[in-house]
Enzyme design. Structure first.
Site, PDB file in Angstrom:
ATOM      1  N   ASP A   1     -87.849  21.818  17.028  1.00 19.28           N
ATOM      2  CA  ASP A   1     -89.202  21.923  16.502  1.00 19.28           C
ATOM      3  C   ASP A   1     -90.013  20.765  17.081  1.00 19.28           C
ATOM      4  OD1 ASP A   1     -88.250  23.991  14.951  1.00 19.28           O
ATOM      5  OD2 ASP A   1     -88.332  22.894  13.054  1.00 19.28           O
TER       6      ASP A   1
ATOM      7  N   SER B   1     -89.005  11.308  18.169  1.00 19.51           N
ATOM      8  CA  SER B   1     -88.150  11.330  19.347  1.00 19.51           C
ATOM      9  C   SER B   1     -88.566  12.439  20.300  1.00 19.51           C
ATOM     10  CB  SER B   1     -86.692  11.495  18.919  1.00 19.51           C
ATOM     11  OG  SER B   1     -86.346  10.491  17.977  1.00 19.51           O
TER      12      SER B   1
END
Length: 282
Positions: free
Chosen positions: A93, A233
């Site tokens: 996602d 990240s």
């Protein structure tokens, strides 16, 4: 795409902020923060974080978490997957940007020039992706932080590269060459349809710790590859020349300077002999 916070802009756009950043990007500091987030002392942060980011917790069946990292690394029960063999899927996602790689193994993000040989620490490997495509998947703190393999194939090579832990918001990676400085891990995958593919995980500011499972010889699309601990990240996927036709919605957004919201397991492109990407820096 949300505007960068005042804190991020302060850290990357001011002299004082960059001085503070030198301290914040040291791996030792991340280690101590990670220890706190693993402890029960951090559990009080969970409900505040959920409310702030408006996270839908219905897929998690009301589970209670003993620490913030236990919450942040939670697993969903199901992840829809586009199983068509000609499709390359999103590993996570997040928000997707795409960049053409030049014949000199260079790609540009705004005014920052990135060299694949520095990213991969291998001139030989970088050469394989001349004229190919670089796909950057940016995870935000509210996203699900487990990730999967983007395609079927055979695991050929894996590498861990130690580094610092910069933020991966756009302000950061358009101010300094974040992706060639951050801690990162990658795997080279030999595929039937796309030639060789690189899938790389990149850590981020304060923690961003990468947890990859044991490398497997046989790689299955959609199978979980690992997860990140707290810290926005990034995952980078490199595809060889004339292998992938990126979804038109993604290409259109990049022409307008926009990232595209994607979900783990959804198709982001299909097999094609010739790509149709803008020749500019997008």
């Amino acid at each position: 795409m949300k505007k960068d916070t005042l804190t991020i802009r302060f850290l990357y756009k001011t002299v004082i902020g960059r001085w503070i950043l030198k301290i914040l990007t040291q791996p030792l500091l991340s280690k101590y923060i990670g220890m706190f987030l693993d402890s029960r002392l951090s559990a009080w942060i969970v409900p505040l974080f959920i409310r702030k980011h408006r996270i839908d917790m219905s897929p998690y069946n009301g589970t209670k978490y003993p620490s913030f990292n236990a919450f942040f690394t939670r697993k969903r029960n199901e992840n829809p997957l586009d199983a068509r063999p000609e499709c390359l899927i999103s590993p996570c996602d997040g928000y997707l940007s795409i960049y053409p790689i030049s014949e000199h193994q260079i790609y540009h993000i705004k005014h920052i020039e990135y060299h694949l040989d520095r990213l991969l620490e291998s001139k030989k490997l970088a050469k394989q992706f001349s004229g190919g495509i670089c796909m950057i998947f940016r995870l935000t703190p509210q996203d699900y932080h487990h990730y999967c393999y983007v395609c079927d194939g055979i695991g050929m090579k894996s590498k861990i590269i130690k580094g610092r832990l910069h933020c991966v918001r756009p302000t950061a990676y358009t101010s300094c060459p974040v992706f060639t400085e951050n801690s990162r891990e990658f795997e080279e995958i030999r595929t039937q349809y796309y030639g060789n593919v690189i899938q790389m995980e990149i850590g981020a500011l304060l923690v961003g710790k990468i947890h990859n499972y044991s490398n497997k010889k046989r790689i299955i699309k959609g199978e979980e590859k690992g997860y990140f601990e707290f810290g926005g990240s990034t995952i980078i996927v490199l595809v060889e020349r004339e292998r992938l036709r990126v979804d038109e919605r993604i290409v259109d957004n990049m022409r307008r300077g926009l990232e595209t919201k994607v979900s783990l397991g959804e198709s982001v492109g299909v097999l094609q002999k010739r790509m149709n990407l803008p020749n500019s820096h997008i």
